[in-house]
Design a protein around this motif. Structure first.
Motif, PDB file in Angstrom:
ATOM      1  N   GLU A 112       0.842  -1.195   0.000  1.00 41.96           N
ATOM      2  CA  GLU A 112       0.000   0.000   0.000  1.00 41.96           C
ATOM      3  C   GLU A 112       0.876   1.244   0.000  1.00 41.96           C
ATOM      4  N   THR A 113       0.347   2.347  -0.486  1.00 39.95           N
ATOM      5  CA  THR A 113       1.084   3.612  -0.444  1.00 39.95           C
ATOM      6  C   THR A 113       0.595   4.537   0.663  1.00 39.95           C
ATOM      7  N   TRP A 114      -0.603   4.297   1.216  1.00 37.54           N
ATOM      8  CA  TRP A 114      -1.142   5.205   2.228  1.00 37.54           C
ATOM      9  C   TRP A 114      -0.284   5.315   3.492  1.00 37.54           C
ATOM     10  N   LEU A 151       3.641   0.014  -8.413  1.00 32.62           N
ATOM     11  CA  LEU A 151       3.373   0.507  -7.069  1.00 32.62           C
ATOM     12  C   LEU A 151       4.481   1.449  -6.611  1.00 32.62           C
TER      13      LEU A 151
END
Length: 333
Positions: A112-114, A151
């Motif tokens: 994930e990037t959050w 990603l």
């Protein structure tokens, strides 16, 4: 004043606090060493062993961040968190030692990037996407040929938007090149590494990489460790050899220090704090150090070695502190 772009001191703090139940750990361990060595700014990376599963890695990373903030709270009169350019005022005035939080690899993000937003809120202002191995975002220095994943490209964009400095230490050649291209105009550096022309090792940067980093307005931080300096150069003279080569390629204003002193960690934390496949040259372990320069308290020996080599006071001041402080002035909000 010394400014250092990379020392893994948070690993010892977290270990002593959570495993041994000790208190006031920073004041008893690293603060005296930084003070003795004249360190005015220390970047403190969050490093998590990349074999840990993502959920465990996230908990471990948050544990290191908690130790960072505990050190700040318990020593408020002597240290200051550096998250904006204005925070450097107290550092440059000699009033407090500045501590800045960084990420050495983003394995704790999972896929994930959050989490970038969360760690930015905790004070992270510098981040490298990899350690030596491949992860979901990019290839590390131990990999051949690969670069950023889809990603990884998303994460680079998010970090740039947040104003996080991109760290190219431990990046594969492809990752190094692709980050410079994708993040053109954003602040970049290699927080800790060596010069491949002086010692040929996969983690060291060749002259083309050094020039590309300089052309991007970035900095190169010399890693003061035999792994980067070379097994035959385990002395302050060997360290100066790397510094002089980097200056000859990049220019004086593009070189700084990224100590990565691990001898103390190797002795303090069982098992050893780095995986066994950490790209170490034969006969070199992370527990070894440069003779006479094994920790920040011995930085005066490096200053003296530079002067003995003929560096003047302005040149010494630039590489040992001024360049990194000036870079952060321009890179931080």
């Amino acid at each position: 004043m010394i400014a250092d772009a990379h020392v893994d001191l948070l690993m010892e703090l977290a270990y002593r606090e959570r495993r041994l139940g000790e208190t006031d750990v920073f004041a008893a361990t690293w603060l005296p060493l930084l003070t003795e060595g004249g360190v005015g700014l220390q970047v403190c990376p969050i490093y998590v062993d990349v074999v840990v599963q993502p959920e465990g890695a996230l908990r471990e990373a948050l544990s290191l961040a908690a130790s960072f903030h505990r050190a700040l709270a318990e020593n408020a009169g002597r240290v200051v968190q550096v998250s904006t350019a204005a925070d450097l005022d107290a550092v440059e005035a000699g009033e407090r030692i500045g501590l800045m939080l960084s990420l050495e690899g983003v394995e704790c993000f999972g896929v994930e990037t959050w989490p970038a937003d969360v760690f930015h809120a905790l004070g992270v202002r510098m981040a490298g996407l990899t350690w030596n191995r491949r992860n979901a975002f990019a290839d590390g220095a131990a990999e051949e040929g690969g670069g950023l994943s889809r990603l990884g490209r998303e994460l680079v964009d998010r970090l740039v938007a947040l104003g996080v400095i991109l760290d190219l230490a431990h990046a594969s050649r492809g990752t190094f090149r692709e980050i410079l291209e994708r993040a053109a105009g954003a602040p970049v550096l290699c927080s800790h590494g060596g010069c491949r022309s002086v010692f040929d090792w996969p983690r060291n940067l060749d002259d083309g990489q050094l020039r590309a980093l300089a052309d991007a307005g970035g900095l190169f931080g010399l890693m003061i460790h035999p792994i980067a300096i070379g097994p035959e150069r385990r002395s302050t003279e060997g360290v100066v050899d790397h510094l002089e080569h980097a200056v000859s390629v990049m220019g004086l204003e593009r070189v700084c220090l990224g100590g990565d002193f691990t001898r103390r960690l190797w002795e303090a934390i069982p098992p050893p704090p780095e995986p066994k496949d950490g790209l170490a040259p034969p006969g070199i372990t992370p527990g070894l150090g440069i003779e006479g320069l094994t920790g920040p308290e011995q930085y005066p020996a490096l200053v003296e070695a530079l002067r003995q080599r003929g560096w003047n006071d302005e040149e010494v001041a630039a590489v040992t502190g001024g360049n990194l402080l000036g870079f952060l002035r321009g890179a931080l909000a």
